[in-house]
Design a protein around this motif. Structure first.
Motif, PDB file in Angstrom:
ATOM      1  N   PRO A 139     -10.548   9.714   6.883  1.00  0.00           N
ATOM      2  CA  PRO A 139      -9.202   9.666   6.289  1.00  0.00           C
ATOM      3  C   PRO A 139      -8.529  11.029   6.325  1.00  0.00           C
ATOM      4  N   ILE A 187      -0.045   5.397   5.325  1.00  0.00           N
ATOM      5  CA  ILE A 187      -0.910   5.130   6.476  1.00  0.00           C
ATOM      6  C   ILE A 187      -0.127   5.223   7.784  1.00  0.00           C
ATOM      7  N   TYR A 230      -6.153   0.625   5.178  1.00  0.00           N
ATOM      8  CA  TYR A 230      -6.366   1.998   5.629  1.00  0.00           C
ATOM      9  C   TYR A 230      -7.501   2.001   6.655  1.00  0.00           C
ATOM     10  N   CYS A 277       0.862  -1.186   0.000  1.00  0.00           N
ATOM     11  CA  CYS A 277       0.000   0.000   0.000  1.00  0.00           C
ATOM     12  C   CYS A 277       0.895   1.232   0.000  1.00  0.00           C
TER      13      CYS A 277
END
Length: 625
Positions: free
Chosen positions: A538, A497, A533, A493
């Motif tokens: 977010p 994060i 995530y 990813c």
């Protein structure tokens, strides 16, 4: 004036450690930059606050030290420079590099004065023949850097030094430069290493998929699905009994599942924590969470957890225990139908019998792949040259490739389109690499939301690259994505994060089950939540599409290797999950932040990994390029 400066510092609550020396330097600053004592102290307050916010440097309360004056001087110089540029936006501040380019006629290569209109021409992947000269020298990849220009990256003295390692190979030593392999070693590696197999897990996003059409219903379903999935796994474990509504008043201890939320804006604190339960158990109601009985915890917004406690008043759930890890007794890859899995295995897995062993050699690097002072992509060229000597079975390159935050890209100071830069500077170099080393080498490309030539959405489809001759050597993975190479499961990813969790996490004396090391703990959150995530809401710069999220962000199997590129410091750590009771098996994962291959005008880092059966026996090194 020195007395006025001292008085201004005192009025702002600052004391001077080496008073005489500091006042002498501050007086010089005032004279050189035409500042009054109050302006000087105001600038110091800005510098002080910025340094306090930084996670890298911590200042000693409100004491001004003489050692900080050099950094403060740079801060003042930057303020003056910015003010001049704002007043005269067309002003160019010349540096020594500009002078060198003038003497070397370098303006032929960098033309920022006249910006042309990008063309629609797409350069084919095989528009130029393979450079036969590389077969002799091993150092060229159709690099666009003129030979008469010396860049800070090219002038670096330390190359390929090991910064950190776990279970290092006998030939590696920390901090020492790695010597190129001999021709005999090269031939031995070519003969001994076969091509790795490749199987993809989870949903694959179509490159032309519709995005940013998500609705409130999609957001609700995505969050509700996470809570429901955790609840079903907790019930299936049979350890904690029946789940209850946390908002109902009860004197007895209950077990409930919900998502951590923050009451209002700002960061979590012990007065603002709420638990939002599922629609099935409480209609999605939120209840305040009291953690005073707990001596240790680690929480962040969006985290789905189990809570043991009681709610005597109906307004506040008093927690006595937190179940922060989803039970691991989940079937492997439930999201992938067996028919589709068999089709992928038939299409992607090779007939090479040696690929059945759970062993893998891999080099991992994350962008940017060029320094901020040019678009020559020298770090990428150096990395491919290193990989051509080491010959890993798999080379994983994670974006950004054409970085939208690069100064030249951001201000449009290039005559080529973003697609042209990607094809000429990235794909052609990779094509040369795989053609030179042969069919046994595979490359995986993972995009980033910072890629200027790709869709700005998360989750993100893979690059749409059509090249029939390289279909089984260059693979385009979604962001995020999970694949299996030689039976080693790898998750990737490129959204940062770790950095986002670091800014939102609230922890207190982490327990034995949660790693006390912060980087390990942040990676542990990703694994325990089984989501690439898990943070909600977010970060502002993440274009999260909830209509695509359920099928791509969540993962049911724990990967053997988890790659999470971040602006934070590089690391390679083994993180353990489960094993808190006799009936639950412990699972281990190698979590890797390879760092950035290029940092500013200088060199960055990448990771070389040899996986041998399990994480405990794997050897890995963080190497400074």
């Amino acid at each position: 004036m020195e007395e006025e400066i001292k008085a201004e510092f005192s009025n702002s609550g600052f004391s001077l450690n080496e008073e005489e020396e500091i006042l002498r330097k501050c007086l010089t600053f005032c004279i050189n930059y035409s500042l009054s004592p109050s302006d000087l102290v105001s600038s110091w307050e800005v510098y002080y606050l910025n340094r306090r916010v930084s996670a890298i440097v911590q200042l000693n309360e409100s004491t001004v030290h003489n050692a900080e004056m050099d950094g403060f001087l740079l801060h003042l110089q930057n303020e003056v420079k910015e003010s001049i540029i704002n007043e005269e936006p067309n002003l160019h501040v010349y540096s020594s590099k500009d002078v060198d380019m003038m003497f070397n006629d370098g303006d032929r290569y960098v033309k920022e004065e006249t910006i042309g209109t990008p063309t629609n021409k797409i350069y084919p992947l095989s528009s130029e023949p393979f450079d036969s000269g590389y077969q002799q020298s091993g150092s060229a990849y159709s690099a666009s850097k003129p030979s008469d220009i010396v860049t800070p990256f090219g002038d670096r003295k330390e190359k390929f030094a090991v910064k950190f390692s776990i279970n290092p190979l006998s030939t590696e030593e920390n901090g020492k430069e790695l010597e190129p392999d001999s021709e005999d070693d090269f031939l031995k590696k070519v003969e001994s290493r076969g091509r790795c197999s490749m199987i993809f897990h989870g949903a694959k996003l179509d490159p032309n998929c519709r995005y940013m059409y998500d609705r409130i219903e999609d957001r609700f379903n995505a969050l509700e699905g996470r809570i429901k999935r955790y609840s079903l796994a907790l019930i299936a474990s049979g350890v904690h009994g029946e789940l209850m509504d946390p908002a109902v008043a009860s004197q007895k201890s209950i077990v409930s599942v919900g998502m951590i939320c923050c009451d209002g804006e700002g960061h979590l604190n012990d007065k603002s924590i709420l638990l939002q339960s599922s629609n099935e158990y409480s209609g999605g109601q939120r209840v305040r969470l009291d953690l005073q009985r707990l001596s240790q915890f680690s929480l962040f917004p969006g985290q789905v957890i189990g809570i043991e406690g009681n709610n005597p008043s109906g307004h506040c759930l008093i927690a006595s225990n937190i179940i922060d890890s989803n039970p691991l007794s989940v079937p492997a890859d439930v999201n992938l139908p067996s028919a589709k899995r068999q089709a992928l295995e038939k299409e992607d897995q090779l007939s090479d019998p040696s690929s059945s062993d759970k062993e893998l050699s891999v080099i991992i690097a994350a962008g940017p792949f060029t320094t901020t002072d040019n678009l020559f992509f020298e770090p990428l060229t150096e990395l491919l040259s290193y990989a051509s000597r080491k010959i890993p079975q798999l080379l994983i390159l994670l974006g950004p490739f054409v970085d939208s935050e690069h100064p030249d890209i951001r201000r449009g100071a290039t005559e080529r389109s973003f697609n042209e830069i990607f094809h000429l500077e990235i794909l052609m170099k990779i094509r040369d690499y795989v053609e030179y080393l042969g069919d046994n080498v595979r490359v995986v490309l993972v995009p980033s939301i910072r890629d200027a030539n790709h869709d700005f959405v998360f989750p993100q489809p893979g690059f749409d690259i059509r090249s029939s001759d390289l279909n089984h050597q260059i693979t385009n993975l979604t962001n995020p994505g999970i694949f299996e190479a030689n039976q080693v499961k790898v998750g990737c990813c490129t959204v940062d994060i770790l950095k986002h969790l670091c800014g939102e996490e609230m922890s207190k004396n982490p327990s034995d089950g949660i790693p006390s090391d912060r980087m390990s703990r942040l990676a542990y959150h990703v694994l325990s939540q089984q989501s690439f995530y898990p943070l909600y809401p977010p970060a502002e710069d993440v274009p999260l599409d909830f209509s695509l999220a359920p099928d791509t962000l969540n993962f049911s199997l724990i990967p053997d290797i988890l790659i999470l590129p971040s602006d934070m410091k590089y690391f390679v750590k083994i993180v353990s999950l489960g094993g808190r009771n006799e009936s639950e098996e412990q699972v281990k994962c190698i979590c890797i932040n390879p760092g950035r291959l290029a940092k500013g005008e200088g060199a960055g880092t990448f990771v070389e990994l040899h996986y041998n059966g399990n994480p405990d026996t794997a050897s890995a090194s963080v190497i400074g390029i």
